[in-house]
Design a protein around this motif. Structure first.
Motif, mmCIF file in Angstrom:
data_model
loop_
_atom_site.group_PDB
_atom_site.id
_atom_site.type_symbol
_atom_site.label_atom_id
_atom_site.label_comp_id
_atom_site.label_asym_id
_atom_site.label_seq_id
_atom_site.Cartn_x
_atom_site.Cartn_y
_atom_site.Cartn_z
ATOM 1 N N UNK A 131 0.928 -1.165 -0.030
ATOM 2 C CA UNK A 131 0.084 -0.084 0.166
ATOM 3 C C UNK A 131 0.937 1.188 0.039
ATOM 4 N N UNK A 132 0.635 2.195 -0.922
ATOM 5 C CA UNK A 132 1.567 3.480 -0.901
ATOM 6 C C UNK A 132 0.495 4.473 -0.611
ATOM 7 N N UNK A 133 1.003 5.489 0.169
ATOM 8 C CA UNK A 133 0.145 6.687 0.589
ATOM 9 C C UNK A 133 1.107 7.751 0.875
ATOM 10 N N UNK A 134 0.620 8.789 0.588
ATOM 11 C CA UNK A 134 1.396 10.266 1.004
ATOM 12 C C UNK A 134 0.780 10.135 2.399
ATOM 13 N N UNK A 135 1.875 10.728 3.375
ATOM 14 C CA UNK A 135 1.375 10.900 4.529
ATOM 15 C C UNK A 135 0.144 11.904 4.673
ATOM 16 N N UNK A 136 0.349 12.995 4.063
ATOM 17 C CA UNK A 136 -0.639 14.141 3.887
ATOM 18 C C UNK A 136 -0.715 14.390 2.372
ATOM 19 N N UNK A 137 -1.637 13.743 1.335
ATOM 20 C CA UNK A 137 -1.861 14.060 -0.050
ATOM 21 C C UNK A 137 -1.649 15.417 -0.392
ATOM 22 N N UNK A 165 -7.344 11.290 9.210
ATOM 23 C CA UNK A 165 -7.978 11.039 10.623
ATOM 24 C C UNK A 165 -6.800 10.467 11.464
ATOM 25 N N UNK A 166 -6.893 10.701 12.718
ATOM 26 C CA UNK A 166 -5.793 10.297 13.540
ATOM 27 C C UNK A 166 -5.409 9.054 13.485
ATOM 28 N N UNK A 167 -6.455 8.071 13.431
ATOM 29 C CA UNK A 167 -6.304 6.526 13.421
ATOM 30 C C UNK A 167 -5.782 5.993 12.147
ATOM 31 N N UNK A 168 -6.203 6.644 11.010
ATOM 32 C CA UNK A 168 -6.143 6.013 9.657
ATOM 33 C C UNK A 168 -4.838 5.235 9.536
ATOM 34 N N UNK A 204 1.760 10.440 13.551
ATOM 35 C CA UNK A 204 0.658 9.397 13.534
ATOM 36 C C UNK A 204 1.024 8.161 14.326
ATOM 37 N N UNK A 205 2.293 8.154 14.641
ATOM 38 C CA UNK A 205 2.749 6.954 15.504
ATOM 39 C C UNK A 205 2.784 5.684 14.624
ATOM 40 N N UNK A 206 3.330 5.858 13.639
ATOM 41 C CA UNK A 206 3.243 4.850 12.456
ATOM 42 C C UNK A 206 4.652 4.736 12.134
ATOM 43 N N UNK A 207 5.236 3.057 11.878
ATOM 44 C CA UNK A 207 6.267 2.872 11.214
ATOM 45 C C UNK A 207 6.184 2.363 9.752
ATOM 46 N N UNK A 208 6.393 3.028 8.882
ATOM 47 C CA UNK A 208 6.315 2.354 7.558
ATOM 48 C C UNK A 208 7.342 1.369 7.194
ATOM 49 N N UNK A 209 7.410 0.383 6.027
ATOM 50 C CA UNK A 209 8.569 -0.357 5.779
ATOM 51 C C UNK A 209 9.308 0.449 4.759
#
Ligand SMILES: Cc1ncc(COP(=O)(O)O)c(C=O)c1O
Length: 440
Positions: free
Chosen positions: A199-205, A214-217, A253-258
């Motif tokens: 899955x690829x996403x811009x952190x804020x597109x 949203x905070x949890x997305x 967002x307390x997330x760590x990508x690959x």
């Protein structure tokens, strides 16, 4: 094509426009002239960029999406580049390199967890393409999920992850790509299957209109990816390097990508360089054949020197504190502007200095871009949501200039509102342009 000329326009500028139209892009030349933004880039320094005729000087509130985070022609970076030229050039992309290794180590130090290997590129699109190649080779699956309205570049695979309108004229698109609505966890869950690699996403597109999720997305997406052993790639080409008040936007967002894709600002606005930074296990895809992916100019040594300094500057706590101070002053002043133009200017989207002004409808972004230009502000509407005008000032801007920026923006909003009320907006922009730019 009709060339509009201002009576005060120099012969040099007229020729530049003619040559651009004849040999670079006739339709871009026509567009900018019709739109009344016929600036041909001339002197530039710090937050400013001027016209070649020096008749106009714009305050850059777009910064090429972050290329000029540290301003135009940053003196410190120019010194690094100049000094580097005493000993370095592009280097050799096949051989080992100390400066490339230094930069990759620095990136590893600034990334969380075991995100510690980097492949360098020249453009953001190239860096995204490489991320997809790694994801497919590592997982032995093909499907890539991206967000509708997001943007990852115009190269082969990156293009396939983007919106149809950018790829439809160019023949068959690379297979294996699926787009889903942004900020919709269920849509991601539904789109994933046993063939999903990443899955690829811009952190804020940004191109979607500075859509802060949203905070949890992102955490929910991370959970889905973990459960199904899918890789999460975050595109921080615009959001990285301090733009949001933290070095990397995903830290909010307390997330760590690959994998993390970095571009634009890494160049310091001086030497193109981009990076695909990945978790240690992913580097295994190059074990069998380390030459299976090469880029002649990717990680050019001279560019590595500049990028190293960019990272040192951008990661410094006092630099990030400055960004956050600017961000809270903008937040306050934009809110009062919004109140006084509430029928036209609906909301502010903001994380740090990644800001978007949400306007009444899709005609308003292009109009405000034009009226802001008249007041010496360069700000550009979001291509995939023209209701939104992006506001991306240089991160190094002097806080004392905010009052002036807001004052100009106030005038631009009032003018845009007036223009908007006139019937048939397109025709009226043309009339407006003709009124202020006499034709020859
Ligand atoms: C989020 C994002 N990703 C990737 C890219 C592609 O970068 P480049 O134009 O350097 O190929 C861009 C360019 O605007 C971008 O904004």
């Amino acid at each position: 094509m009709k060339i509009y000329t201002n009576s005060k326009q120099s012969a040099i500028k007229t020729k530049a426009i003619k040559d651009f139209s004849a040999h670079v892009s006739s339709s871009k030349a026509a567009f900018f002239q019709k739109y009344g933004m016929d600036l041909v880039m001339g002197p530039r320094k710090g937050p400013h960029m001027g016209d070649i005729d020096r008749a106009k000087r714009l305050f850059n509130l777009h910064c090429n999406g972050g290329v000029f985070n540290l301003g135009h022609r940053n003196i410190e970076l120019i010194e690094v580049l100049k000094a580097g030229l005493d000993d370095y050039d592009i280097g050799n992309h096949h051989l080992m390199s100390k400066v490339r290794a230094d930069l990759a180590r620095k990136l590893a130090e600034l990334m969380p967890g075991d995100i510690e290997y980097t492949v360098f590129g020249v453009s953001g699109g190239e860096a995204v393409d490489l991320a997809f190649k790694v994801a497919r080779a590592y997982t032995k699956r093909t499907k890539i999920i991206s967000a509708r309205g997001g943007y990852h570049g115009h190269t082969g695979l990156a293009l396939a992850a983007g919106d149809t309108r950018y790829r439809s004229p160019f023949g068959p698109s690379a297979p294996g790509f699926v787009q889903v609505p942004f900020d919709d966890t269920q849509a991601i869950e539904d789109a994933t299957d046993r063939d999903t690699a990443a899955v690829i996403l811009e952190t804020i597109p940004a191109t979607m209109g500075i859509a802060v999720p949203g905070e949890d997305y992102l955490q929910s997406v991370r959970r889905i990816c973990d459960k199904k052993e899918i890789l999460l790639i975050l595109d921080e080409v615009q959001t990285g390097l301090g733009r949001t008040g933290k070095l990397w936007a995903f830290e909010h967002f307390q997330v760590i990508p690959d994998m993390v894709v970095i571009g634009k600002g890494l160049s310091g606005g001086l030497y193109p360089i981009t990076a695909t930074v990945m978790r240690k296990p992913l580097e295994a895809v190059f074990h069998q054949d380390p030459f299976i992916h090469v880029s002649t100019f990717g990680g050019a040594e001279i560019g590595c020197l500049v990028a190293q300094r960019v990272l040192e500057i951008s990661a410094a706590p006092e630099f990030l504190a400055h960004v956050n101070q600017l961000a809270s002053e903008f937040a306050e002043q934009l809110e009062s502007l919004r109140k006084s133009h509430s029928k036209f200017f609906i909301a502010v989207r903001q994380l740090g200095l990644m800001m978007g002004l949400v306007l009444k409808d899709a005609q308003c972004g292009p109009i405000l871009t034009r009226t802001a230009y008249d007041r010496d502000l360069l700000m550009i509407y979001a291509n995939n949501d023209p209701r939104v005008c992006q506001l991306l000032p240089p991160l190094v801007m002097d806080p004392t200039r905010i009052d002036w920026v807001i004052q100009q923006l106030d005038g631009a909003l009032a003018a845009a509102r007036r223009l908007k009320t006139v019937q048939g907006v397109k025709t009226n922009i043309e009339r407006y342009v003709k009124k202020i730019v006499p034709t020859s």
